[in-house]
Design a protein around this motif. Structure first.
Motif, short mmCIF file in Angstrom:
data_model
loop_
_atom_site.label_atom_id
_atom_site.label_comp_id
_atom_site.label_asym_id
_atom_site.label_seq_id
_atom_site.Cartn_x
_atom_site.Cartn_y
_atom_site.Cartn_z
N GLU A 147 31.56 77.59 7.42
CA GLU A 147 32.70 77.30 6.55
C GLU A 147 33.18 78.57 5.84
OE1 GLU A 147 33.81 74.63 2.61
OE2 GLU A 147 31.87 74.35 3.57
N ALA A 148 32.25 79.33 5.28
CA ALA A 148 32.62 80.56 4.58
C ALA A 148 33.20 81.58 5.55
CB ALA A 148 31.41 81.14 3.85
N SER A 149 32.65 81.66 6.75
CA SER A 149 33.17 82.63 7.72
C SER A 149 34.58 82.26 8.17
CB SER A 149 32.23 82.80 8.92
OG SER A 149 32.18 81.63 9.70
N ALA A 150 34.86 80.97 8.30
CA ALA A 150 36.22 80.54 8.69
C ALA A 150 37.21 80.89 7.58
CB ALA A 150 36.24 79.04 8.97
N TYR A 151 36.85 80.64 6.34
CA TYR A 151 37.71 80.96 5.21
C TYR A 151 37.91 82.47 5.10
CZ TYR A 151 39.42 81.41 0.46
OH TYR A 151 40.17 81.75 -0.64
N ARG A 152 36.82 83.21 5.19
CA ARG A 152 36.90 84.66 5.03
C ARG A 152 37.69 85.28 6.19
NH1 ARG A 152 37.09 87.85 0.74
NH2 ARG A 152 36.07 89.83 1.06
N TRP A 153 37.57 84.73 7.41
CA TRP A 153 38.31 85.25 8.55
C TRP A 153 39.82 85.09 8.33
CZ3 TRP A 153 38.05 88.78 11.87
CH2 TRP A 153 38.94 88.83 12.94
N GLN A 154 40.23 83.92 7.84
CA GLN A 154 41.66 83.70 7.57
C GLN A 154 42.16 84.67 6.50
OE1 GLN A 154 43.66 81.86 9.47
NE2 GLN A 154 41.80 81.50 10.65
N GLU A 155 41.37 84.85 5.47
CA GLU A 155 41.73 85.79 4.41
C GLU A 155 41.79 87.22 4.94
OE1 GLU A 155 38.93 86.74 1.11
OE2 GLU A 155 40.42 85.65 -0.07
N TYR A 156 40.84 87.60 5.79
CA TYR A 156 40.82 88.93 6.37
C TYR A 156 42.07 89.17 7.23
CZ TYR A 156 39.81 92.83 9.41
OH TYR A 156 39.92 94.00 10.10
N LYS A 157 42.44 88.19 8.05
CA LYS A 157 43.62 88.35 8.91
C LYS A 157 44.88 88.62 8.09
CE LYS A 157 43.62 84.73 11.52
NZ LYS A 157 43.77 83.71 12.57
N ARG A 158 45.03 87.89 6.97
CA ARG A 158 46.19 88.15 6.09
C ARG A 158 46.12 89.56 5.52
NH1 ARG A 158 44.92 82.91 4.66
NH2 ARG A 158 43.82 83.58 2.79
N TRP A 159 44.94 89.98 5.08
CA TRP A 159 44.76 91.31 4.51
C TRP A 159 45.02 92.39 5.55
CZ3 TRP A 159 41.01 95.02 5.76
CH2 TRP A 159 40.88 96.08 4.85
N ALA A 160 44.52 92.20 6.77
CA ALA A 160 44.64 93.21 7.83
C ALA A 160 46.08 93.40 8.28
CB ALA A 160 43.75 92.83 9.01
N GLN A 161 46.94 92.40 8.08
CA GLN A 161 48.34 92.49 8.50
C GLN A 161 49.20 93.26 7.50
OE1 GLN A 161 49.42 88.42 9.11
NE2 GLN A 161 48.42 88.30 11.10
N ARG A 162 48.71 93.46 6.30
CA ARG A 162 49.51 94.17 5.30
C ARG A 162 49.48 95.67 5.60
NH1 ARG A 162 45.73 94.74 -0.08
NH2 ARG A 162 44.46 96.30 0.91
N PRO A 163 50.45 96.40 5.08
CA PRO A 163 50.42 97.87 5.25
C PRO A 163 49.13 98.44 4.67
CG PRO A 163 52.51 97.14 4.32
CD PRO A 163 51.60 95.94 4.34
N LYS A 164 48.59 99.44 5.30
CA LYS A 164 47.31 99.99 4.89
C LYS A 164 47.45 100.96 3.71
CE LYS A 164 44.58 97.82 7.56
NZ LYS A 164 45.26 96.56 7.52
N SER A 165 47.89 100.46 2.59
CA SER A 165 47.86 101.24 1.35
C SER A 165 46.68 100.72 0.54
CB SER A 165 49.17 101.07 0.58
OG SER A 165 49.38 99.69 0.31
N TRP A 166 45.48 101.09 0.99
CA TRP A 166 44.26 100.57 0.40
C TRP A 166 44.08 101.05 -1.02
CZ3 TRP A 166 39.71 100.87 4.36
CH2 TRP A 166 40.03 100.09 5.46
#
Length: 182
Positions: A147-166
């Protein structure tokens, strides 16, 4: 407290202690913090009562943190799956490091502790550095539940799509992971 502040606290802990993944929170707490940690079973034995009586008295099935002065005691249910224990321990550590014991009236302390735990156990910059490409890979690499990995994966995909201004903390977290001694 904003998500960015919560994540900063987690990234700061990761970089200060140069953590390696997957994390085993029982060891992280024992090795890198001054907090005392006991399983429910150990605590019940020290109190001279049954495990069932102990659980009934504390009123939770997962974990809790008690404070006396500046000393913290984290208790956890060792009968839960290891991945659940791991998240529960990170969640409790989040309460301490986020200062929730000093500001009990905060409305979002459980959500903040959850975000801290997710960030500590499965930081997005480390997912990126490891070039993980799917939720099953994430589950296999990090010590989190399905459950946590599914949630974190969706959150990661949104984060990874943003411009890389870390942020500085994301860069530092990634650098600490990639450059740590083997």
């Amino acid at each position: 407290m904003t998500n960015e502040v919560v994540e900063y606290v987690a990234y700061d802990f990761i970089t200060r202690h140069r953590l390696s993944y997957p994390l085993y929170m029982n060891s992280v707490i024992r090795d890198y913090t001054p907090y005392t940690i006991f399983s429910f079973r150990e605590a019940a034995s020290k109190c001279g009562i049954s495990l069932q009586q102990f659980k009934k008295q504390i009123g939770t099935e997962d974990a809790l943190t008690a404070r006396r002065a500046n000393n913290f005691l984290i208790l956890y249910n060792d009968q839960k799956p290891l991945r659940r224990i791991n998240f529960s321990l990170a969640h409790e550590m989040g309460h301490i490091l986020l200062g929730h014991f000093d500001h009990r009236e905060q409305a979002n302390i459980e959500t903040e502790a959850d975000r801290f735990a997710a960030t500590l156990i499965c930081p997005r910059p480390v997912i990126y550095a490891l070039q993980i490409h799917s939720q099953p890979e994430l589950y296999a690499r990090f010590n989190i539940s399905l459950e946590a990995s599914a949630y974190r994966w969706q959150e990661y995909k949104r984060w990874a799509q943003r411009p890389k201004s870390w942020t500085w903390t994301e860069k530092t977290c990634t650098t600490a992971y990639i450059c740590r001694p083997s």
